[in-house]
Write an enzyme that holds these catalytic residues in place. Structure first.
Site, short mmCIF file in Angstrom:
data_model
loop_
_atom_site.label_atom_id
_atom_site.label_comp_id
_atom_site.label_asym_id
_atom_site.label_seq_id
_atom_site.Cartn_x
_atom_site.Cartn_y
_atom_site.Cartn_z
N LYS A 78 71.49 9.75 83.40
CA LYS A 78 71.02 8.51 82.76
C LYS A 78 71.67 7.32 83.45
CE LYS A 78 70.58 6.39 78.14
NZ LYS A 78 70.93 6.49 76.70
N SER A 159 66.93 5.87 73.47
CA SER A 159 66.91 5.21 74.76
C SER A 159 66.91 6.17 75.95
CB SER A 159 68.12 4.29 74.87
OG SER A 159 69.33 5.03 74.86
N SER A 183 69.88 8.21 70.40
CA SER A 183 69.22 8.16 71.71
C SER A 183 69.21 9.45 72.52
CB SER A 183 69.84 7.06 72.56
OG SER A 183 69.32 5.83 72.19
N1 GLN Z 1 67.32 3.37 68.81
C1 GLN Z 1 68.65 2.96 68.50
C2 GLN Z 1 68.87 1.53 68.95
O1 GLN Z 1 67.96 0.97 69.44
C3 GLN Z 1 69.65 3.90 69.07
C4 GLN Z 1 69.91 3.66 70.49
C5 GLN Z 1 70.95 4.57 71.04
O2 GLN Z 1 71.32 5.57 70.44
N2 GLN Z 1 71.46 4.21 72.21
O3 GLN Z 1 69.92 1.00 68.84
#
Ligand code: GLN
Length: 493
Positions: A78, A159, A183
């Protein structure tokens, strides 16, 4: 061997060690898949040479009779993990051109274990999002398609959407992810793969671009539970460079894998039966309950009464921490610098940040600075910290009655790209089942449970006590063995 990219991490490791193929053959096969899947937009940077160099080293070591735990295994990384000499952007314009001079602890550990890198994976910008649509480099397209005539391109989740798309499309046998509020788990659920977020502090955050430091945690995404286990074992471990790293030995999770749940009590949190939950999600959950019972578990209902406050709490704490963490992008130290003619220092900051951050990142910075401002600190930030403690206590009390919790991972299957991007609140609601365990720092994993009527994957989530990754992995293994999930996307790309 027909197609090496059909193999998972354990199969590659074992086949390589048995001499069935060379590591170079494996790296070449995955590099070729990456090269032909550009339409998915899963990678920001491809590094076929890195994968080949690691493979050649592995082949030589095997000749010499010395193999490492991940020798022969190429992985996707990532783009939140700093990689020495390879551009790292967190999918933001403000970091475009930033080439770290150091390696994150997690990637370092993976490489020391013998893994190679296929490339840097696309993601939501600074890991803020649930659909991968906030990336500066364009959204990732899920390899999955609905089978009911709805042809709209789907979100791979976020994400870690590049990670989920790459693993499910066979561009990588495994990928790193990070999870701040879901995410790893939500994109895994959307794409029919497995993903584990360990206990907060298990994996070093050193060299991982910060989003919300008290929540951010790295983890593994792969095709099945064993593959995630192998990856996580290599990634985890104490790191003196991260003050929140846990100074504990990494258990031999793979050796401890067992799908026998006899003697385990699994709690079903009643507050997770949210309003308007699609019937298919309910049915999936019921199926999951039956599967863990079949594996010998005792199932009880438990209560997590503060669940309804988890999303608002998360969407105060995460932006607050983000606004502070992202203050470092000032046009001086990293990546982008916009210096309009005649600009003074303040103008340069403003121009760089206005140009460098995407809309969602700016929204979080605004919310974060607001809730941290002198007039609102106590009303929002302090209150959210208190509620966070109550949410964590809910879990602690539930774990007096049960060993693990079972829930759906997300309240829907993959949605279409664009479907929620104009409505941040609808997007935030997608995190309803993943955020509470993040706030409590607990290990949690998503494993495929079945398909919905449109043929899209649905995930089940298992949440464990602090440090009980083994319990989480074993319950997920039990579900995996009994769910018999073998679906994969058709190769249209
Ligand atoms: N969808 C969540 C956010 O937008 C979690 C994102 C994440 O875990 N990095 O913050």
């Amino acid at each position: 061997m027909s197609d090496l990219t059909d193999l998972g991490i354990a199969q590659i490791r074992d086949g390589f060690q048995a001499g069935d193929f060379t590591a170079r053959e494996v790296a070449e096969a995955f590099n070729a898949n990456v090269a032909t899947a550009k339409s998915l937009n899963a990678f920001i940077v491809e590094t076929p040479e890195h994968a080949l160099a690691a493979a050649d080293a592995a082949d030589q070591e095997r000749e010499a009779g010395a193999v490492r735990p991940l020798s022969g295994v190429p992985l996707g990384i990532k783009d939140l993990f700093c990689t020495e000499g390879v551009q790292t952007t967190a999918a933001s314009h403000i970091l475009e051109g930033f080439v770290p001079t150091y390696e994150s602890t997690v990637t370092e550990r993976l490489f020391v274990a013998g893994a190679g890198m296929l490339g840097k994976l696309n993601m939501d910008q600074f890991a803020m999002g649930s659909s991968n649509e906030t990336s500066h480099f364009g959204n990732v397209i899920s390899p999955w398609r609905r089978n009911d005539g709805g042809n709209a391109p789907l979100a791979p989740g976020g994400s870690s959407g590049g990670s989920s798309a790459a693993v499910s499309a066979r561009l990588a046998p495994g990928a790193t992810g990070t999870d701040t509020g879901g995410s790893i788990r939500q994109p895994a659920a959307f794409t029919g793969i497995s993903g584990i977020k360990p206990t907060y502090g298990r994996c070093s955050r050193w060299g991982v671009v910060s989003f919300a430091s008290s929540l951010d945690q790295a983890g593994a995404m792969a095709r099945d539970v064993r593959d995630c286990t192998i990856m996580l074992e290599a990634m985890a471990g104490f790191d003196p460079k991260d003050a929140t790293s846990l100074d504990l030995p990494v258990p031999e999770w793979e050796a401890g894998l067992s799908s026998d749940l006899r003697g385990k009590t699994i709690g079903i949190p009643k507050e997770y039966r949210v309003d308007n939950m699609p019937r298919e999600i309910d049915a999936l959950w019921e199926r999951g309950i039956q599967l863990v019972k079949d594996a010998g578990a005792n199932v009880i209902e438990v209560s997590l009464p503060h669940t309804k406050y988890a999303l608002p709490t998360y969407y105060i704490i995460a932006p607050a921490e983000a606004s502070s963490n992202l203050a470092r992008y000032d046009g001086v130290r990293y990546g982008l610098r916009d210096l309009p003619d005649g600009a003074n220092l303040q103008d340069m900051y403003a121009a760089t940040r206005a140009d460098g951050f995407g809309a969602e990142v700016k929204r979080r910075i605004l919310i974060g600075t607001y809730v941290l401002s002198a007039g609102f600190y106590d009303a929002y930030f302090t209150k959210a910290q208190k509620v966070r403690a109550l949410i964590a206590r809910d879990f602690a009390l539930a774990f007096e009655k049960c060993d693990l919790l079972l829930t759906p991972t997300a309240p829907s299957s993959a949605f279409a790209l664009g479907e929620k991007s104009d409505d941040p609140l609808a997007m935030y609601l997608n995190d309803v089942f993943t955020v509470p365990s993040s706030l409590a720092g607990l290990p949690a994993m998503s494993v495929p449970g079945g398909l919905d009527q449109a043929g899209l994957p649905l995930g089940l989530q298992v949440i464990g006590r602090p440090l009980d990754e083994q319990g989480v992995l074993n319950a997920c293994l039990a579900i995996e063995e009994r769910a018999g999930f073998t679906a994969r996307p058709g190769e249209w790309w």
